[in-house]
Design a protein around this motif. Sequence first.
Motif, PDB file in Angstrom:
ATOM      1  N   VAL A   1       0.676  -1.320  -0.202  1.00 22.12           N
ATOM      2  CA  VAL A   1      -0.232   0.154  -0.031  1.00 22.12           C
ATOM      3  C   VAL A   1       0.960   1.103  -0.104  1.00 22.12           C
ATOM      4  CG1 VAL A   1      -1.970   1.671   1.251  1.00 22.12           C
ATOM      5  CG2 VAL A   1      -1.969  -1.240   1.172  1.00 22.12           C
ATOM      6  N   ASN A   2       1.608   1.156   0.859  1.00 23.95           N
ATOM      7  CA  ASN A   2       2.811   2.282   0.967  1.00 23.95           C
ATOM      8  C   ASN A   2       3.302   2.801  -0.108  1.00 23.95           C
ATOM      9  OD1 ASN A   2       1.890   3.162   3.673  1.00 23.95           O
ATOM     10  ND2 ASN A   2       3.830   2.081   4.378  1.00 23.95           N
ATOM     11  N   GLU A   3       3.978   1.288  -1.456  1.00 21.80           N
ATOM     12  CA  GLU A   3       4.610   1.736  -2.194  1.00 21.80           C
ATOM     13  C   GLU A   3       3.637   2.033  -3.119  1.00 21.80           C
ATOM     14  OE1 GLU A   3       7.725   1.129  -3.587  1.00 21.80           O
ATOM     15  OE2 GLU A   3       7.314   1.227  -5.531  1.00 21.80           O
ATOM     16  N   ALA A   4       1.995   1.680  -3.778  1.00 22.14           N
ATOM     17  CA  ALA A   4       0.953   2.479  -4.355  1.00 22.14           C
ATOM     18  C   ALA A   4       1.194   3.818  -4.437  1.00 22.14           C
ATOM     19  CB  ALA A   4       0.319   1.297  -4.293  1.00 22.14           C
ATOM     20  N   TRP A   5       0.579   3.982  -3.064  1.00 24.06           N
ATOM     21  CA  TRP A   5       0.709   5.128  -2.415  1.00 24.06           C
ATOM     22  C   TRP A   5       1.771   5.932  -2.752  1.00 24.06           C
ATOM     23  CZ3 TRP A   5      -2.770   8.717  -1.380  1.00 24.06           C
ATOM     24  CH2 TRP A   5      -2.379   9.940  -1.238  1.00 24.06           C
ATOM     25  N   ARG A   6       3.211   5.409  -3.247  1.00 24.83           N
ATOM     26  CA  ARG A   6       4.736   6.267  -2.915  1.00 24.83           C
ATOM     27  C   ARG A   6       4.251   6.153  -4.517  1.00 24.83           C
ATOM     28  NH1 ARG A   6       8.513   5.921  -5.903  1.00 24.83           N
ATOM     29  NH2 ARG A   6       8.307   3.462  -6.429  1.00 24.83           N
ATOM     30  N   VAL A   7       4.157   5.420  -5.724  1.00 22.61           N
ATOM     31  CA  VAL A   7       4.199   5.751  -6.335  1.00 22.61           C
ATOM     32  C   VAL A   7       3.168   6.600  -7.165  1.00 22.61           C
ATOM     33  CG1 VAL A   7       3.665   4.747  -9.134  1.00 22.61           C
ATOM     34  CG2 VAL A   7       4.910   3.058  -7.330  1.00 22.61           C
ATOM     35  N   LEU A   8       1.946   6.831  -6.977  1.00 20.22           N
ATOM     36  CA  LEU A   8       1.246   7.645  -7.081  1.00 20.22           C
ATOM     37  C   LEU A   8       1.356   8.983  -7.148  1.00 20.22           C
ATOM     38  CD1 LEU A   8      -2.551   5.416  -6.698  1.00 20.22           C
ATOM     39  CD2 LEU A   8      -1.393   5.911  -8.757  1.00 20.22           C
ATOM     40  N   ARG A   9       1.794   8.926  -6.097  1.00 21.35           N
ATOM     41  CA  ARG A   9       2.362  10.825  -5.753  1.00 21.35           C
ATOM     42  C   ARG A   9       3.002  11.253  -6.025  1.00 21.35           C
ATOM     43  NH1 ARG A   9       1.731  12.027   0.516  1.00 21.35           N
ATOM     44  NH2 ARG A   9       2.793  12.968  -0.935  1.00 21.35           N
ATOM     45  N   MET A  10       4.287  10.053  -7.568  1.00 20.48           N
ATOM     46  CA  MET A  10       5.391  10.787  -8.208  1.00 20.48           C
ATOM     47  C   MET A  10       5.108  11.583  -8.985  1.00 20.48           C
ATOM     48  SD  MET A  10       7.059   6.987  -9.801  1.00 20.48           S
ATOM     49  CE  MET A  10       6.007   7.243 -11.400  1.00 20.48           C
ATOM     50  N   PRO A  11       6.348  13.096  -9.428  1.00 20.06           N
ATOM     51  CA  PRO A  11       6.302  13.980  -9.971  1.00 20.06           C
ATOM     52  C   PRO A  11       6.158  13.627 -11.702  1.00 20.06           C
ATOM     53  CG  PRO A  11       8.258  13.920  -8.960  1.00 20.06           C
ATOM     54  CD  PRO A  11       7.940  12.438  -8.377  1.00 20.06           C
ATOM     55  N   CYS A  12       5.580  14.674 -12.354  1.00 20.32           N
ATOM     56  CA  CYS A  12       4.785  14.236 -13.926  1.00 20.32           C
ATOM     57  C   CYS A  12       6.376  13.834 -14.587  1.00 20.32           C
ATOM     58  CB  CYS A  12       4.257  15.741 -14.051  1.00 20.32           C
ATOM     59  SG  CYS A  12       2.763  16.153 -13.520  1.00 20.32           S
ATOM     60  N   ARG A  13       8.088  14.677 -13.845  1.00 22.12           N
ATOM     61  CA  ARG A  13       8.970  14.136 -14.629  1.00 22.12           C
ATOM     62  C   ARG A  13       9.242  12.491 -14.939  1.00 22.12           C
ATOM     63  NH1 ARG A  13      11.011  16.587 -10.081  1.00 22.12           N
ATOM     64  NH2 ARG A  13      12.551  15.195  -8.847  1.00 22.12           N
ATOM     65  N   GLU A  14       8.619  11.770 -13.378  1.00 26.36           N
ATOM     66  CA  GLU A  14       8.959  10.002 -13.152  1.00 26.36           C
ATOM     67  C   GLU A  14       8.234   9.395 -14.213  1.00 26.36           C
ATOM     68  OE1 GLU A  14       9.329   9.159  -8.919  1.00 26.36           O
ATOM     69  OE2 GLU A  14      10.649  11.176  -8.281  1.00 26.36           O
ATOM     70  N   TYR A  15       6.981  10.002 -14.136  1.00 21.40           N
ATOM     71  CA  TYR A  15       6.201   9.520 -15.013  1.00 21.40           C
ATOM     72  C   TYR A  15       6.234   9.780 -17.016  1.00 21.40           C
ATOM     73  CZ  TYR A  15       2.338   8.786 -11.462  1.00 21.40           C
ATOM     74  OH  TYR A  15       1.916   8.473 -10.714  1.00 21.40           O
ATOM     75  N   ALA A  16       7.145  11.066 -17.033  1.00 22.03           N
ATOM     76  CA  ALA A  16       7.741  10.874 -17.870  1.00 22.03           C
ATOM     77  C   ALA A  16       9.227   9.542 -18.585  1.00 22.03           C
ATOM     78  CB  ALA A  16       7.953  12.466 -18.353  1.00 22.03           C
ATOM     79  N   ALA A  17       9.535   9.719 -17.000  1.00 27.64           N
ATOM     80  CA  ALA A  17      10.267   8.496 -17.851  1.00 27.64           C
ATOM     81  C   ALA A  17       9.775   6.993 -17.480  1.00 27.64           C
ATOM     82  CB  ALA A  17      11.575   8.615 -16.533  1.00 27.64           C
ATOM     83  N   LEU A  18       8.426   7.067 -16.798  1.00 27.94           N
ATOM     84  CA  LEU A  18       7.375   5.992 -17.106  1.00 27.94           C
ATOM     85  C   LEU A  18       7.731   5.701 -18.870  1.00 27.94           C
ATOM     86  CD1 LEU A  18       5.650   5.327 -14.030  1.00 27.94           C
ATOM     87  CD2 LEU A  18       7.427   4.057 -15.031  1.00 27.94           C
TER      88      LEU A  18
END
Length: 94
Positions: free
Chosen positions: A5-22
């Motif tokens: 749950v913590n990992e999911a929460w961390r991923v959902l709160r990532m900044p946009c630049r990390e989503y761009a990398a994804l």
Amino acid sequence: MKKSVNEAWRVLRMPCREYAALVSRELDGPLPLLSLAALRTHLLVCRSCRNFARQIRFLHTAVRRLPERGPASDEGMPEEVRGRLRARMNEIQP
Ligand SMILES: [Zn+2]
């Protein structure tokens, strides 16, 4: 359970630049399920990342459709032009 749950929460709160990398990593191969779910969720709510994803996917597809550039060829060049080029090359490099 709490760790995931913590990992999911961390991923959902990532900044946009990390989503761009994804988005970029997704072009290279499948993402882990959690990252893929987070990315899809983020793209639903973030117009900037959605635009970035659309553009990078378009570029990726366009580059893949470019023909492989082979060695230079004079195929299709009129014989007269070839002859002038040969003569000119001989003047430069006898
Ligand atoms: Zn975003």
